[in-house]
Design a protein around this motif. Structure first.
Motif, PDB file in Angstrom:
ATOM      1  N   HIS A 144      39.671  47.785  93.411  1.00  0.00           N
ATOM      2  CA  HIS A 144      40.246  49.026  93.736  1.00  0.00           C
ATOM      3  C   HIS A 144      41.420  48.965  93.851  1.00  0.00           C
TER       4      HIS A 144
ATOM      5  N   ASP B 159      41.020  53.189  89.976  1.00  0.00           N
ATOM      6  CA  ASP B 159      40.334  54.239  90.868  1.00  0.00           C
ATOM      7  C   ASP B 159      39.033  54.372  90.740  1.00  0.00           C
TER       8      ASP B 159
ATOM      9  N   PHE C 262      30.397  51.408  99.381  1.00  0.00           N
ATOM     10  CA  PHE C 262      29.921  52.215  98.366  1.00  0.00           C
ATOM     11  C   PHE C 262      29.912  52.228  97.078  1.00  0.00           C
TER      12      PHE C 262
HETATM   13  P1  13P Z   1      40.391  57.153  94.178  1.00  0.00           P
HETATM   14  O1  13P Z   1      40.977  55.578  94.005  1.00  0.00           O
HETATM   15  O2  13P Z   1      39.450  57.547  93.505  1.00  0.00           O
HETATM   16  O3  13P Z   1      41.382  58.211  94.110  1.00  0.00           O
HETATM   17  O4  13P Z   1      40.078  57.241  95.823  1.00  0.00           O
HETATM   18  C1  13P Z   1      40.554  56.863  96.787  1.00  0.00           C
HETATM   19  C2  13P Z   1      39.598  56.540  97.888  1.00  0.00           C
HETATM   20  O5  13P Z   1      39.731  56.843  99.097  1.00  0.00           O
HETATM   21  C3  13P Z   1      38.712  55.258  97.660  1.00  0.00           C
HETATM   22  O6  13P Z   1      38.169  55.259  99.061  1.00  0.00           O
END
Ligand code: 13P
Ligand code: SF4
Length: 299
Positions: free
Chosen positions: A21, A37, A60
């Motif tokens: 991420h 993302d 998650f």
């Molecule tokens: P995104 O990267 O999908 O914008 O989400 C951020 C987030 O908080 C993931 O936990």
């Protein structure tokens, strides 16, 4: 061999792919096969041609990858890296909430447990939440668990949504004054804010974007300076992809301790030992998969 080479060596031996991420530490982003993302990572998880996925993010996200890939092994560097927002709503609480609004459709933010997804009609991410809720023009909609993202969607679509009072503790630490001060110091900079921020912060931002959308926006916009109103991990990717542009982080407090649980050492042990493995009960996974696949079909 150094740690990086050891990781690559074990990754090849296990025929694994590393997904990360945008909030992961720089070392992990740099060794990953793909950084993105939540929506981009969920999509990527459906396209993987490898025996194992190592998911560097929070629980998650790995669960979502496991739900979408029943035949593959999904590993995580640290099983304790969870998301407090996802833990703010249990399946029992959602069932009770649904009983109070029996005609409502349920849209759940991907930051939720597999059990909550299994109780939902459709999933969404910060990148497609508006688009997904638009698919229910005539229904009452329960939106869980993020009340901030839900408020953004309700405002954008000019309609009421039934919200659950969940929130991200990391984005909740950002104040409108932090942003006003930075805007004053850098009047040319464009402020890109994540919809998990409180509404009063979003009201003084220029753009409301998911982390992946921030990367595209910063790349395509001719501006030279940007204020990044989200978790600090994204700054590494933004600076790497746009060396001629300047990025200011909103606040030293906007750091997610859960995302930072993963380290190169833990990634190495996880690849070497083939554990911890993330599993989801097959019946729950089958019901949750419908909600995730509905989202992927609509976005
Ligand atoms: P995104 O990267 O999908 O914008 O989400 C951020 C987030 O908080 C993931 O936990
Ligand atoms: Fe959860 Fe917030 Fe951390 Fe994202 S930044 S993983 S929503 S606590």
């Amino acid at each position: 061999m150094n740690l990086r080479d050891e990781i690559l060596n074990w990754k090849a031996q296990r025929n694994a792919v590393i997904l990360a991420h945008n909030y992961q530490i720089p070392d992990i982003q740099d060794i990953a096969d793909f950084t993105g993302d939540s929506l981009e990572l969920a999509r990527k998880a459906t396209e993987i041609d490898a025996a194992a996925i190592v998911f560097c993010g929070v629980h998650f996200m790995a669960e979502t990858a496991a739900i979408l890939n029943p035949g593959k092994t999904v590993l995580v560097p640290d099983p304790k890296a969870g998301c407090p927002m996802a833990d703010m709503l249990t399946a029992d609480q959602l069932r009770n909430f649904k009983a109070q609004h029996p005609r409502a459709k349920v849209v759940c933010y991907v930051n939720s447990t597999a059990e909550v997804k299994a109780e939902s009609d459709c999933c969404c991410t910060s990148g497609n939440a508006v688009e997904i809720v638009r698919h229910y023009p005539d229904d009452e909609v329960i939106f869980v668990p993020d009340a901030h993202l839900g408020a953004v969607v309700a405002k954008k679509l000019n309609r009421d949504l039934i919200l659950w009072p969940g929130y991200c503790p990391t984005h909740a630490r950002i104040s409108p004054q932090d942003l006003l001060d930075l805007k004053k110091a850098h009047p040319q900079a464009i402020a890109m804010a994540h919809p998990e921020c409180p509404l009063r912060v979003l009201q003084v931002a220029d753009e409301i974007l998911s982390t992946g959308q921030m990367c595209t926006f910063a790349r395509e916009n001719p501006a030279r300076e940007f204020i990044v109103v989200t978790e600090e991990g994204l700054l590494h990717r933004l600076r790497k992809e746009n060396p001629a542009k300047t990025f200011y982080h909103i606040s030293p407090y906007a750091v997610c301790p859960n995302m930072k649980q993963n380290t190169l050492e833990k990634l190495y042990f996880c690849l070497r030992d083939g554990q911890p493995v993330v599993t989801v009960d097959p019946a729950t996974a089958a019901r949750a998969r419908r909600a995730i696949e509905q989202m992927l079909a609509w976005s």
